[in-house]
Write a protein that holds these residues in place. Structure first.
Motif, mmCIF file in Angstrom:
data_model
loop_
_atom_site.group_PDB
_atom_site.id
_atom_site.type_symbol
_atom_site.label_atom_id
_atom_site.label_comp_id
_atom_site.label_asym_id
_atom_site.label_seq_id
_atom_site.Cartn_x
_atom_site.Cartn_y
_atom_site.Cartn_z
ATOM 1 N N VAL A 1 61.151 40.141 71.157
ATOM 2 C CA VAL A 1 62.136 41.299 72.340
ATOM 3 C C VAL A 1 63.928 41.672 71.881
ATOM 4 O O VAL A 1 64.873 40.204 72.002
ATOM 5 C CB VAL A 1 62.298 40.658 74.350
ATOM 6 C CG1 VAL A 1 62.972 41.549 74.605
ATOM 7 C CG2 VAL A 1 60.516 40.323 73.919
ATOM 8 N N TYR B 1 54.186 48.757 76.681
ATOM 9 C CA TYR B 1 55.534 48.528 77.944
ATOM 10 C C TYR B 1 55.351 49.573 78.350
ATOM 11 O O TYR B 1 55.677 49.819 80.513
ATOM 12 C CB TYR B 1 56.785 48.021 77.715
ATOM 13 C CG TYR B 1 56.733 46.798 77.123
ATOM 14 C CD1 TYR B 1 56.364 45.581 78.425
ATOM 15 C CD2 TYR B 1 57.157 46.202 75.938
ATOM 16 C CE1 TYR B 1 56.752 44.098 77.728
ATOM 17 C CE2 TYR B 1 57.260 45.358 75.184
ATOM 18 C CZ TYR B 1 56.597 43.935 76.839
ATOM 19 O OH TYR B 1 56.975 42.802 76.217
ATOM 20 N N PHE C 1 55.242 48.024 70.961
ATOM 21 C CA PHE C 1 56.745 48.615 71.722
ATOM 22 C C PHE C 1 55.874 49.510 73.429
ATOM 23 O O PHE C 1 56.001 48.840 74.306
ATOM 24 C CB PHE C 1 58.455 48.579 72.109
ATOM 25 C CG PHE C 1 58.922 49.450 72.790
ATOM 26 C CD1 PHE C 1 59.415 48.249 73.993
ATOM 27 C CD2 PHE C 1 59.274 50.452 72.820
ATOM 28 C CE1 PHE C 1 60.385 48.694 74.475
ATOM 29 C CE2 PHE C 1 60.441 50.899 74.072
ATOM 30 C CZ PHE C 1 60.959 49.972 74.860
ATOM 31 N N HIS D 1 67.471 43.432 72.350
ATOM 32 C CA HIS D 1 68.462 43.416 73.593
ATOM 33 C C HIS D 1 69.648 43.602 72.953
ATOM 34 O O HIS D 1 69.761 43.156 72.014
ATOM 35 C CB HIS D 1 68.750 42.021 74.739
ATOM 36 C CG HIS D 1 67.459 41.939 75.568
ATOM 37 N ND1 HIS D 1 67.697 42.821 76.308
ATOM 38 C CD2 HIS D 1 66.826 40.952 75.725
ATOM 39 C CE1 HIS D 1 66.543 42.549 77.236
ATOM 40 N NE2 HIS D 1 65.698 41.493 76.743
ATOM 41 N N ILE E 1 64.310 45.941 77.725
ATOM 42 C CA ILE E 1 63.900 45.694 75.888
ATOM 43 C C ILE E 1 64.456 46.718 75.352
ATOM 44 O O ILE E 1 63.890 48.289 76.078
ATOM 45 C CB ILE E 1 62.909 45.020 76.013
ATOM 46 C CG1 ILE E 1 61.785 44.905 74.421
ATOM 47 C CG2 ILE E 1 61.568 46.058 77.116
ATOM 48 C CD1 ILE E 1 60.814 44.538 74.436
ATOM 49 N N LYS F 1 56.592 38.356 70.071
ATOM 50 C CA LYS F 1 56.799 39.417 70.089
ATOM 51 C C LYS F 1 58.994 39.977 70.312
ATOM 52 O O LYS F 1 59.397 38.509 71.137
ATOM 53 C CB LYS F 1 56.038 40.517 71.595
ATOM 54 C CG LYS F 1 55.357 40.371 72.109
ATOM 55 C CD LYS F 1 55.104 41.258 72.625
ATOM 56 C CE LYS F 1 55.021 40.341 74.172
ATOM 57 N NZ LYS F 1 54.269 40.932 75.717
ATOM 58 N N ILE G 1 60.601 45.700 70.073
ATOM 59 C CA ILE G 1 60.018 44.839 69.748
ATOM 60 C C ILE G 1 60.233 45.502 68.734
ATOM 61 O O ILE G 1 60.149 45.745 67.585
ATOM 62 C CB ILE G 1 58.548 45.172 69.923
ATOM 63 C CG1 ILE G 1 58.407 44.689 71.681
ATOM 64 C CG2 ILE G 1 58.022 44.036 69.165
ATOM 65 C CD1 ILE G 1 57.148 44.723 71.325
ATOM 66 N N GLU H 1 62.124 40.425 78.974
ATOM 67 C CA GLU H 1 62.319 41.693 78.589
ATOM 68 C C GLU H 1 63.356 43.047 79.718
ATOM 69 O O GLU H 1 63.718 43.160 78.891
ATOM 70 C CB GLU H 1 61.069 42.728 78.414
ATOM 71 C CG GLU H 1 60.175 42.128 77.875
ATOM 72 C CD GLU H 1 58.866 41.152 78.238
ATOM 73 O OE1 GLU H 1 57.623 40.992 77.369
ATOM 74 O OE2 GLU H 1 59.377 40.281 78.627
#
Length: 656
Positions: free
Chosen positions: A280, A494, A490, A282, A480, A278, A483, A423
């Motif tokens: 991630v 989550y 995503f 930011h 995060i 995945k 994705i 994440e």
């Protein structure tokens, strides 16, 4: 099925910080911590806005704090503009240009130091070199580097010109590189000819060449190669350029590219339950804010500290607590190329002594391996410079915690047992060294502004003493954003529908004790359901490792069982030689009885397998997915090229 996880490990020892430490701490005492928590409760957005204004240098100040209109795709400070490299380097040029930023110790012991001013110029020069090779704002750059000053320069240079970097750990295979290049749509790769670990050269550029030859990497326009090992490697002109050649004639000043607060600073690939990595993603401002805050809060950063995080830049710990947090704080930090056991198991302790490290942050896996390699070795070195110890990456079992406290910290250093994830961007639940009475194996309390809770499978909060699923109830700045290229994944990963998409699902099981302290009990998919009892694997591992005369390290997984639903399968590394035959059966029985005594008969491992080590990546992370396959008797089809020692897998197939 029971909706809670049983917490069966009892740990009530408390270690309060000394009055002297509390007095000097950045967050001094429980009332100061509580005041920050109360401020966040009263005015959540105002709390984060104040911290963002006080800690981040803005090119264009923000007026909006949190946008929840497209939840769970939250936006923070989203009309402000800044630059991460500017916040890490330029801010120190007037106040402390000659302060040492990085102390690099190579595998062979050679030491290089670089000041903030020199680091700034090196970043600017390399940023200009990247621009000259066609890299610009929004482009993705894959970084595949050894631990080095140059790795920091590469990441900071990308941030400076607003290219989004994706660092791949230097132990990963060509196949892993290939997947990440394609997924990110990278246009450039920054690498080295090779790296040194434990006295051995490990090639890097050949893996890049192999990845690019696999096809589908047409997006790559340039490859920049740092000359580290000096080994002969093929260079393909005009695509490939040596780092030093790319920098020739480039000016050592480079105006930062100002970006929106939500601009993707980096993509970092992490393993997923499907096996497909995945990406991630930011942001810039929110991520940087949390990196800097946790340097001040968790590590109680002081200007004269020597900070050492032993992680690799290929992991999020290396991003937040090597490349961004310490530099934004203006710290002096140690960067290490090698491994903790080369040339001997005293390497870490000698480095702490030589560099006068005051804040030391490492992984429980490293701690346990160093206990096995020589539990009394720290006593041979002068570790009096230490004032804070930290752990990261997985829960630390109480026995290892106590050894760290006594033998490394001399019973005077607070231990910050930090819980966070790729994440989350930075610490979320952790002791604060001037606030929290620590408890072995517990990450204790959430940071101010972090609304953590434990819920059952329907999303209902559970009372203290009950174990369940760890969630975060409100967004936070460093979380995060998505994705990369897969927003649906995503949301499913989550913010699942099970919780009405309200809470961030951490994927960890946890419990809270009578003091309100959190204890992480392992991944939700590492929770075992044995005869209707849901047990966290971490607690069984802790029980095994607490047999200090026998066990150095243990990992526990479940396997299907006709009688109990799931059976406990333990993989154990002993302090002595690996046992065979009747001896193995005898030791296995002793350990079964031990676990039954420590936790209860329900947790007694059905299978115990002995190895000289556990299957780990070169960064020290235990590959539990492989252990689950072995426990079930399945053929291993996954890529094992990242393992430190693939031969361990054959040992662990033998049951006792």
């Amino acid at each position: 099925m029971s909706a809670t996880i049983e917490s069966v490990l009892q740990e009530d020892r408390l270690f309060p910080p000394s009055p002297e430490f509390v007095k000097q701490a950045n967050i001094s005492g429980m009332p100061a911590y509580q005041a920050l928590c109360d401020e966040a409760d009263r005015d959540f957005e105002g709390f984060w806005a104040r911290l963002a204004r006080e800690n981040i240098l803005w090119h264009k100040p923000f007026s909006k704090v949190l946008d929840e209109s497209n939840a769970p795709f939250f936006r923070w400070f989203y009309d402000g503009e800044t630059n991460a490299s500017y916040n890490c380097l330029d801010r120190h040029l007037k106040t402390q240009p000659d302060k040492i930023a990085l102390i690099f110790e190579a595998d062979d012991g050679k030491i290089t130091q670089i000041s903030y001013k020199d680091l700034y110029h090196r970043v600017c020069t390399f940023a200009n070199a990247l621009k000259a090779r066609g890299v610009g704002k929004g482009d993705r750059v894959l970084i595949y580097m050894p631990m080095s000053i140059e790795a920091v320069v590469a990441m900071q240079a990308c941030a400076r010109i607003a290219a989004t970097h994706s660092v791949v750990f230097g132990g990963f295979s060509a196949k892993s590189l290939h997947e990440r290049i394609i997924d990110a749509g990278a246009i450039a790769v920054i690498t080295a000819d090779g790296q040194f670990r434990g006295g051995r050269e490990i090639p890097l550029k050949p893996a890049v060449d192999e990845a690019l030859a696999m096809g589908g990497c047409d997006s790559i326009r340039t490859v920049v190669v740092y000359k580290r090992s000096g080994s002969a490697i093929p260079m393909q002109s005009p695509r490939d350029a040596w780092w030093h050649d790319a920098e020739k004639g480039q000016p050592n000043e480079c105006e930062p590219t100002w970006v929106n607060a939500e601009h993707p600073l980096f993509i970092l690939y992490t393993s997923g339950s499907t096996g497909k990595p995945k990406g991630v993603q930011h942001s810039t401002a929110g991520y940087l804010l949390h990196a800097l805050l946790t340097m001040k809060w968790t590590f109680d950063y002081k200007p004269d500290d020597i900070f050492w995080c032993t992680a690799d830049v290929g992991w999020v710990t290396g991003h937040t607590y090597i490349v961004y947090g310490p530099l934004a704080a203006g710290a002096t930090e140690v960067i290490f190329e090698g491994v903790p056991t080369y040339p001997d198991a005293g390497r870490f302790w000698k480095m702490i002594q030589d560099h006068k490290v005051s804040v030391f942050y490492t992984a429980p896996t490293a701690i346990r391996s160093l206990i096995k390699a020589g539990g009394d070795l720290p006593n041979k070195y002068d570790l009096k410079s230490l004032r804070i110890l930290g752990t990261v990456g997985e829960p630390i079992n109480p026995e290892a915690w106590m050894w760290y406290h006594r033998t490394v910290g001399g019973e005077r250093c607070p231990i910050v047992d930090t819980w966070w994830q790729t994440e989350t961007g930075g610490h979320l639940i952790t002791p604060l060294p001037g606030v929290t009475a620590t408890k072995p194996g517990s990450c204790t309390l959430p940071l101010p502004g972090i609304m953590a809770a434990i819920v059952d499978e329907t999303g209902q909060e559970l009372e203290k003493g009950k174990g369940g699923i760890l969630v975060i109830k409100r967004p936070w700045p460093s979380m995060i954003r998505t994705i990369w290229g897969d927003p649906d994944r995503f949301k499913k990963s989550y913010y699942p529908d099970d919780f009405q998409g309200k809470y961030y699902l951490a994927g960890d099981g946890a419990s809270r004790d009578k003091d309100g302290y959190f204890r992480i009990m392992g991944r939700i998919d590492d929770v075992l359901n044995v005869s209707g009892h849901r047990l966290g694997t971490m607690e069984i591992e802790s029980a095994l490792v607490s047999h200090t005369s026998l066990v150095a390290e243990a990992a526990v997984v479940g396997r299907p069982d006709d009688l109990t639903g799931e059976a406990v399968c333990a993989f154990v590394v002993l302090k002595g030689a690996r046992p065979y035959g009747d001896e193995a059966k005898k030791v296995a029985q002793e350990l079964r009885d031990w676990v039954a005594k420590e936790i209860g008969p329900i947790a007694r491992p059905k299978d115990i397998r002995f190895g000289e080590n556990l299957p780990k990546t070169r960064s020290g992370k235990i590959m539990r997915r492989l252990l689950r396959s072995i426990a079930k008797g399945e053929a291993i089809t996954q890529d094992v090229s990242t393992l430190e020692n693939p031969a361990i897998l054959d040992q662990l197939k033998e049951t006792s």
